[in-house]
Structures are given as C-alpha cells and as structure tokens.
Design a protein around this motif. Structure first.
Motif, PDB file in Angstrom:
ATOM      1  N   LYS A  45       1.096   2.636  10.071  1.00  0.00           N
ATOM      2  CA  LYS A  45       1.020   1.174  10.094  1.00  0.00           C
ATOM      3  C   LYS A  45       1.500   0.573   8.772  1.00  0.00           C
ATOM      4  O   LYS A  45       2.286  -0.374   8.751  1.00  0.00           O
ATOM      5  N   LYS A  46       1.044   1.138   7.649  1.00  0.00           N
ATOM      6  CA  LYS A  46       1.464   0.628   6.338  1.00  0.00           C
ATOM      7  C   LYS A  46       2.938   0.909   6.079  1.00  0.00           C
ATOM      8  O   LYS A  46       3.629   0.114   5.458  1.00  0.00           O
ATOM      9  N   LEU A  47       3.421   2.039   6.567  1.00  0.00           N
ATOM     10  CA  LEU A  47       4.837   2.351   6.396  1.00  0.00           C
ATOM     11  C   LEU A  47       5.698   1.362   7.174  1.00  0.00           C
ATOM     12  O   LEU A  47       6.678   0.831   6.637  1.00  0.00           O
ATOM     13  N   GLU A  48       5.335   1.098   8.417  1.00  0.00           N
ATOM     14  CA  GLU A  48       6.087   0.137   9.226  1.00  0.00           C
ATOM     15  C   GLU A  48       6.071  -1.247   8.583  1.00  0.00           C
ATOM     16  O   GLU A  48       7.088  -1.938   8.564  1.00  0.00           O
ATOM     17  N   PHE A  49       4.928  -1.654   8.028  1.00  0.00           N
ATOM     18  CA  PHE A  49       4.836  -2.948   7.355  1.00  0.00           C
ATOM     19  C   PHE A  49       5.751  -2.974   6.130  1.00  0.00           C
ATOM     20  O   PHE A  49       6.487  -3.942   5.912  1.00  0.00           O
ATOM     21  N   SER A  50       5.717  -1.917   5.330  1.00  0.00           N
ATOM     22  CA  SER A  50       6.586  -1.840   4.149  1.00  0.00           C
ATOM     23  C   SER A  50       8.050  -1.938   4.537  1.00  0.00           C
ATOM     24  O   SER A  50       8.816  -2.689   3.927  1.00  0.00           O
ATOM     25  N   LEU A  51       8.445  -1.201   5.565  1.00  0.00           N
ATOM     26  CA  LEU A  51       9.842  -1.212   5.987  1.00  0.00           C
ATOM     27  C   LEU A  51      10.246  -2.571   6.534  1.00  0.00           C
ATOM     28  O   LEU A  51      11.373  -3.026   6.313  1.00  0.00           O
TER      29      LEU A  51
ATOM     30  N   PRO B 129       0.311   5.768   3.219  1.00  0.00           N
ATOM     31  CA  PRO B 129      -0.780   6.635   3.674  1.00  0.00           C
ATOM     32  C   PRO B 129      -0.913   6.723   5.198  1.00  0.00           C
ATOM     33  O   PRO B 129      -1.545   7.638   5.707  1.00  0.00           O
ATOM     34  N   ASN B 130      -0.317   5.764   5.918  1.00  0.00           N
ATOM     35  CA  ASN B 130      -0.368   5.834   7.384  1.00  0.00           C
ATOM     36  C   ASN B 130       0.848   5.108   7.961  1.00  0.00           C
ATOM     37  O   ASN B 130       1.563   4.395   7.268  1.00  0.00           O
TER      38      ASN B 130
ATOM     39  N   GLY C 143       0.792  -1.224   0.000  1.00  0.00           N
ATOM     40  CA  GLY C 143       0.000   0.000   0.000  1.00  0.00           C
ATOM     41  C   GLY C 143       0.820   1.269   0.000  1.00  0.00           C
ATOM     42  O   GLY C 143       0.291   2.356   0.209  1.00  0.00           O
ATOM     43  N   GLY C 144       2.111   1.138  -0.263  1.00  0.00           N
ATOM     44  CA  GLY C 144       2.981   2.303  -0.257  1.00  0.00           C
ATOM     45  C   GLY C 144       3.322   2.797  -1.644  1.00  0.00           C
ATOM     46  O   GLY C 144       2.790   2.313  -2.642  1.00  0.00           O
ATOM     47  N   ASN C 145       4.201   3.748  -1.678  1.00  0.00           N
ATOM     48  CA  ASN C 145       4.690   4.329  -2.918  1.00  0.00           C
ATOM     49  C   ASN C 145       6.166   4.631  -2.697  1.00  0.00           C
ATOM     50  O   ASN C 145       6.649   4.605  -1.574  1.00  0.00           O
TER      51      ASN C 145
END
Length: 75
Positions: free
Chosen positions: A42-48, A39-40, A12-14
């Motif tokens: 939680k999604k950033l932490e998951f992406s990382l 966008p938030n 869900g990231g870019n």
C-alpha cells in the motif's frame, strides 16, 4: 530532485539512488534512476503514485526466470 526524495520518505518509503545525471544548463534535463522501497504494498503504491504526479515514470520491467542453484552459495 529533493521534492521527489522528500515525497518518498514522507510516504513512509526509502530509496537508493542508482544513477544521477545533472543537466548542464537550465534547458538540459537532469535524470535519475532510483530504487524505491516501502514496508508494504500500500505504501509503495502510494509512493509511486506521488512520484508519477511529479513526472517520474517506472523503468522498463524485464522478464526474469529463477532457478534453484546447483550448490549452496552459487552465484
């Protein structure tokens, strides 16, 4: 590299590719510097976390200080 970018988008990231250096041989590493957005938090932490599993690591963080600009549109 495509797997890394796919994981960011799937989570869900870019991303923005800041630099990319392709190894000239199979023995020479390639390197990329990316800016990852989500966008938030939680999604950033998951992406990382996903990127960490692929061997990516965060760039060094630098200390910054913010100040009010003396005039409008000052850079």
């Amino acid at each position: 590299m495509s797997e890394i970018l796919d994981r960011i988008v799937t989570a869900g990231g870019n991303f923005e590719i800041l630099s990319f250096r392709m190894g000239k041989t199979n023995e020479e590493e390639s390197a990329a510097r990316l800016k990852v957005f989500a966008p938030n938090e939680k999604k950033l932490e998951f992406s990382l976390s996903e990127l960490s599993n692929l061997g990516c690591r965060p760039a060094e963080e630098a200390s910054v200080s913010l100040k009010t600009a003396p005039t409008a549109r000052a850079v």
